[in-house]
Design a protein around this motif. Structure first.
Motif, PDB file in Angstrom:
ATOM      1  N   CYS A   1       0.530  -1.193   0.133  1.00  0.00           N
ATOM      2  CA  CYS A   1      -0.124   0.330  -0.038  1.00  0.00           C
ATOM      3  C   CYS A   1       0.755   1.126  -0.017  1.00  0.00           C
ATOM      4  CB  CYS A   1      -1.125   0.190   1.334  1.00  0.00           C
ATOM      5  SG  CYS A   1      -1.817   1.578   1.422  1.00  0.00           S
TER       6      CYS A   1
ATOM      7  N   CYS B   1       0.446   3.102   3.531  1.00  0.00           N
ATOM      8  CA  CYS B   1       0.507   2.400   5.107  1.00  0.00           C
ATOM      9  C   CYS B   1       1.794   1.465   4.995  1.00  0.00           C
ATOM     10  CB  CYS B   1      -0.554   1.791   5.225  1.00  0.00           C
ATOM     11  SG  CYS B   1      -1.311   0.590   5.042  1.00  0.00           S
TER      12      CYS B   1
ATOM     13  N   CYS C   1      -4.489   0.346   0.450  1.00  0.00           N
ATOM     14  CA  CYS C   1      -5.131  -0.646   0.850  1.00  0.00           C
ATOM     15  C   CYS C   1      -6.467  -0.529   1.329  1.00  0.00           C
ATOM     16  CB  CYS C   1      -4.435  -1.386   2.009  1.00  0.00           C
ATOM     17  SG  CYS C   1      -4.492  -0.822   3.134  1.00  0.00           S
TER      18      CYS C   1
ATOM     19  N   CYS D   1      -6.810   1.617   3.930  1.00  0.00           N
ATOM     20  CA  CYS D   1      -6.659   3.285   3.947  1.00  0.00           C
ATOM     21  C   CYS D   1      -7.701   3.279   3.551  1.00  0.00           C
ATOM     22  CB  CYS D   1      -5.286   3.078   4.262  1.00  0.00           C
ATOM     23  SG  CYS D   1      -3.561   2.991   4.639  1.00  0.00           S
TER      24      CYS D   1
HETATM   25 ZN   LIG Z   1      -2.829   1.121   3.582  1.00  0.00          ZN
END
Ligand SMILES: [Zn+2]
Ligand SMILES: [Zn+2]
Lengths: 197, 197
Positions: free
Chosen positions: A56, A59, A68, A71
């Motif tokens: 991701c 993150c 992701c 997020c």
């Molecule tokens: Zn993420």
């Protein structure tokens, strides 16, 4: 006297954690003797996962998408950021169900001897995120090991620059323990009892 | 919230014996987090083994060649034939080092309820082999379970037709135990103490 391809299959299974020589042999013969379809499925699943799963951008957790699910979710608190070492730590915390904020996954901990510094842990990305001003609380959930503590300390200093309050998971995590193996109840306690540092 | 391809990888690992949900998750993340090369190696090893490993035309053991190494070996006794249920049993006996004869692998045991009869176990091939007259001793090393005993009894009747002496592994094998898990020393005793039946 065993066939070279069977030996190679046994050797490949032995690369996995907790799989010793005897288990590796058992798994190899299991697939060859009467579970060929399971073997094809496992091989395909490995290749598909290795090909499609990346990181991701926000993150650094493992993700099929550029951003992701956590997020991208609008139902999660955007002002809490939990810092963990590995994707398996996110899985463990999600399973406890106690946390509804965002994550940042270091993919390791500071380890100068192994060449792992702030850049390798994505800390410049974390700094940019903290600078944006949305994060109000940083929850340090690195492992309670020497390296995990040193990493947490480093990130804590960074948060101070931005006047962000920092907490550390404390109660219930045994000294030297690894987050991944801690049961949901204990993890829940650790979250509930987190203290300002 | 976990990615579908990661979930499929975990599910595929769960198909393997002794791998529960927690282990499967650990193995999947192990490969994805930092052991991608091991993952490719395992997937390739599985596919290579499934593609190249077939059955020996003579003994029905797993083999890359049409005739396996044991059957092709001139240094093994040609007048002893040891009957086992599975290829893993051959591995266990070979590791004990006590036996230097030939094998015949049933790939199971008689189990009418599952549709496994004499044909499925290759007993017509075994009969042809016994009829050739080279085998002087048949060693019945099926598992000491109800099905294994029934299978041994069936094969014993066949041997009687051809006046071949039949022995059965006896001493040291615990009741209900599975050959594959017995240590080499115990297996050695069982071979040494085999009795005419
Ligand atoms: Zn993420
Ligand atoms: Zn053979």
């Amino acid at each position: 006297m065993q066939s070279p391809v069977i030996n190679e299959l046994i050797d490949a299974f032995k690369l996995l954690p907790t799989i010793g020589p005897k288990s590796a042999q058992r798994l190899a013969y299991f697939l060859l003797q009467n579970h060929q379809q399971d073997g094809h499925r496992l091989a395909s699943a490995i290749e598909a996962a290795l090909e499609k799963v990346g990181y991701c951008q926000q993150c650094r957790n493992l993700s099929e998408a550029e951003v992701c699910g956590v997020c991208a979710s609008k139902s999660r608190q955007a002002d809490q950021l939990c810092i963990v070492e590995m994707p398996t730590d996110v899985v463990a915390i999600e399973q406890s169900g106690i946390y509804r904020g965002q994550y940042f996954v270091l993919m390791g901990h500071l380890s100068p001897i192994d060449g792992v510094g702030p850049d390798e842990l994505g800390l410049p990305i974390l700094r940019d995120r903290l600078a944006q001003g949305e994060i109000q609380e940083l929850i340090l959930a690195t492992n309670p090991t020497v390296e995990g503590e040193a990493t947490a300390h480093y990130i804590q200093q960074m948060a101070i620059e931005f006047n962000i309050s920092v907490t550390r998971l404390a109660q219930g995590i045994p000294l030297g323990g690894e987050l991944e193996y801690i049961d949901s109840g204990t993890l829940g306690q650790a979250f509930a009892g987190r203290k300002a540092v």
